[in-house]
Design a protein around this motif. Structure first.
Motif, short mmCIF file in Angstrom:
data_model
loop_
_atom_site.label_atom_id
_atom_site.label_comp_id
_atom_site.label_asym_id
_atom_site.label_seq_id
_atom_site.Cartn_x
_atom_site.Cartn_y
_atom_site.Cartn_z
N HIS A 1 0.79 -1.10 -0.23
CA HIS A 1 0.10 -0.05 0.00
C HIS A 1 0.73 1.35 -0.14
CE1 HIS A 1 -3.76 -2.18 1.80
NE2 HIS A 1 -3.42 -2.76 0.80
N ASP A 2 1.93 1.28 -0.36
CA ASP A 2 2.98 2.28 -0.37
C ASP A 2 2.44 3.40 -1.22
OD1 ASP A 2 4.44 0.18 0.74
OD2 ASP A 2 6.34 0.64 -0.11
N ALA A 3 1.93 3.06 -2.30
CA ALA A 3 1.39 4.13 -3.20
C ALA A 3 -0.01 4.85 -2.98
CB ALA A 3 1.57 3.68 -4.73
N ALA A 4 -0.61 4.43 -2.03
CA ALA A 4 -2.18 4.65 -1.88
C ALA A 4 -2.29 6.29 -1.59
CB ALA A 4 -2.42 4.20 -0.44
N TYR A 5 -1.08 6.93 -1.30
CA TYR A 5 -1.12 8.37 -1.27
C TYR A 5 -1.41 9.19 -2.57
CZ TYR A 5 3.20 8.37 -3.97
OH TYR A 5 4.18 8.41 -4.82
N LEU A 6 -1.56 8.39 -3.62
CA LEU A 6 -1.87 8.93 -5.04
C LEU A 6 -3.04 9.36 -5.24
CD1 LEU A 6 0.49 6.74 -7.29
CD2 LEU A 6 0.75 9.37 -6.84
N PHE A 7 -4.08 8.51 -4.45
CA PHE A 7 -5.51 8.68 -4.48
C PHE A 7 -5.56 10.31 -3.64
CE2 PHE A 7 -5.45 4.26 -5.23
CZ PHE A 7 -6.11 4.09 -6.62
N ASP A 8 -5.07 10.14 -2.65
CA ASP A 8 -5.23 11.58 -1.75
C ASP A 8 -4.72 12.71 -2.77
OD1 ASP A 8 -6.03 10.21 0.64
OD2 ASP A 8 -3.60 9.64 0.87
N ARG A 9 -3.81 12.52 -3.42
CA ARG A 9 -3.08 13.49 -4.54
C ARG A 9 -4.37 14.05 -5.32
NH1 ARG A 9 2.92 12.74 -6.72
NH2 ARG A 9 3.95 12.89 -4.48
N PHE A 10 -5.06 12.79 -5.77
CA PHE A 10 -5.91 13.06 -7.09
C PHE A 10 -7.27 14.16 -6.13
CE2 PHE A 10 -9.69 11.16 -9.55
CZ PHE A 10 -9.47 12.25 -10.54
N VAL A 11 -7.47 13.52 -4.88
CA VAL A 11 -8.39 14.41 -4.19
C VAL A 11 -8.02 15.65 -4.08
CG1 VAL A 11 -9.82 14.50 -1.99
CG2 VAL A 11 -9.67 12.27 -3.20
N ASP A 12 -6.51 15.95 -3.45
CA ASP A 12 -6.20 17.16 -3.28
C ASP A 12 -6.43 18.19 -4.47
OD1 ASP A 12 -6.01 16.53 -0.52
OD2 ASP A 12 -3.76 16.19 -0.74
N LEU A 13 -5.93 17.62 -5.76
CA LEU A 13 -6.09 18.36 -6.89
C LEU A 13 -7.43 18.70 -7.24
CD1 LEU A 13 -4.38 19.08 -9.37
CD2 LEU A 13 -4.72 16.96 -10.27
N MET A 14 -8.47 17.96 -7.01
CA MET A 14 -9.89 18.11 -7.42
C MET A 14 -10.13 19.27 -6.51
SD MET A 14 -11.91 14.67 -8.12
CE MET A 14 -11.29 13.55 -6.92
#
Length: 396
Positions: free
Chosen positions: A373-386
């Motif tokens: 799950h090391d890369a789960a932060y990418l979904f947070d990045r997408f949410v932050d971008l939106m």
């Protein structure tokens, strides 16, 4: 030498492996690739990105935990064939509802077992992935009931379409749109954001990861038009993973350019990363043997952190590493872009980050099904971008 009770694997370059049938009896052909995960075979089998591919498991013991109704990543098994060394004779897991062997047989997936998969994978790493076929049962016999020659089987292998030049995303995409509502702590609440997720071979865990973050996710067919996509009033657009050659996806590249032109925040993974690369004007190319497994080391160039990641891709984006450049399409229409992630095994491009427009992508699988799950932060990045685009705070 082989007999009618055997299974025979024939590679495009003439190598032959004789083993035992596993799963269904018959014949199948496709591009033969290998996956290095020690766990997650059920997720592998049901990943649509494996469409038209024969998968070799490098881990020798497969099937220990059987199969269950919770781990599939789609509605069916997509692999064309399956190659394992030592299938488990027993099933031992509290969630198991049956054996892997029986599941492969009921889904008509032809496989082979008890061959030297280490030798096979070492060969594929040096020679590159290629076309292959598995034969068992009546497929080993000719019209007179005699054993077929290897040459006749090899002819069948060479008649199999090559993966390069093949368009497959429409084949695996959903035919009808469906919606995943916010879940977890956001269950029953109004969604924070609405995402239009274009299904090019999506894995079920991907929209679930967004729903866990308060998103309502409309999963839509690959055939969706831009007008239909706009009618969903999305806060962001997502392009999924998927099989086939990204050079054969002009219609999806055109759709993505319309998304970028309209200013929608964009996130893509795997095939979606390759399509963003193409939309920005970069080329793509076929890797010698690809990345398939759940143990690939990737460096995030924006933070310097190393993450262990899940992969399944045979193509990659051809973009310059270590510099920010103008996106080549139409003389830099989309502004600056840089390679955000690289694979530490071979320096393959593993992510793109746009500077002047709200778009980024990665080549690997942050949904981690199966995998770390090391890369789960990418979904947070997408949410932050939106959120930043919606609130007008991006680049503020």
């Amino acid at each position: 030498m082989f007999d009618p009770q055997d299974a025979v694997l024939v590679l495009e370059d003439g190598q032959v492996y004789v083993g035992e049938p596993y799963g269904a009896i018959g014949t199948t052909s496709g591009e033969i690739v290998f996956a290095t995960g020690m766990t997650g075979y059920q997720e592998t089998l049901t990943d649509p990105s494996y469409d038209r591919q024969i998968v070799v498991q490098t881990f020798p013991h497969i099937g220990d935990t059987g199969i269950n109704g919770e781990d599939p990543e789609s509605s069916r098994i997509w692999v064309a064939g399956y190659v394992v060394r030592d299938p488990s004779p027993n099933v031992s897991n509290w969630r198991a509802t049956g054996s892997l062997d029986d599941d492969l047989e009921s889904n008509h997936i032809v496989g082979i077992s008890h061959i030297d998969t280490r030798k096979l994978v070492r060969h594929l790493r040096s020679a590159g992935v290629m076309r292959a076929a598995i034969f068992s049962g009546d497929a080993l016999l000719d019209g007179d009931g005699k054993l077929r020659t290897i040459d006749s089987m090899l002819d069948e292998v060479k008649a199999t379409p090559q993966m390069k030049g093949m368009s497959l995303y429409d084949e695996v995409s959903t035919k009808e749109a469906y919606t995943i509502e916010p879940c977890g702590e956001f269950e029953g609440k109004e969604p924070l954001f609405t995402v239009a997720a274009v299904d090019l071979g999506i894995k079920s865990m991907t929209p679930h990861r967004m729903a866990e973050r308060g998103c309502r996710v409309h999963v839509v067919p690959s055939t969706i038009t831009f007008d239909e996509l706009q009618s969903l009033n999305p806060d962001g657009v997502f392009f999924s993973n998927g099989p086939g050659d990204p050079e054969q996806a002009d219609s999806e590249v055109n759709l993505l350019r319309q998304v970028l032109d309209a200013g929608y925040p964009f996130f893509g993974i795997c095939f979606g990363n390759q399509l963003l690369g193409r939309a920005l004007g970069f080329g793509t190319y076929k890797l010698k043997f690809g990345h398939r497994g759940i143990n690939q080391p990737v460096k995030d160039m924006t933070t310097g952190k190393i993450e262990i990641t899940a992969h399944n891709h045979g193509f990659a984006v051809d973009a310059p590493i270590g510099e920010t450049v103008d996106a080549p399409f139409e003389n830099g229409k989309y502004g600056k872009v840089f390679v955000s992630h690289i694979d530490l095994n071979d320096n393959v491009v593993e992510g793109l980050q746009c500077v002047d427009i709200p778009a980024f992508s990665v080549q690997y699988h942050p949904e981690a099904a199966a995998g770390p799950h090391d890369a789960a932060y990418l979904f947070d990045r997408f949410v932050d971008l939106m959120r930043s685009v919606k609130e007008g705070t991006r680049n503020a």
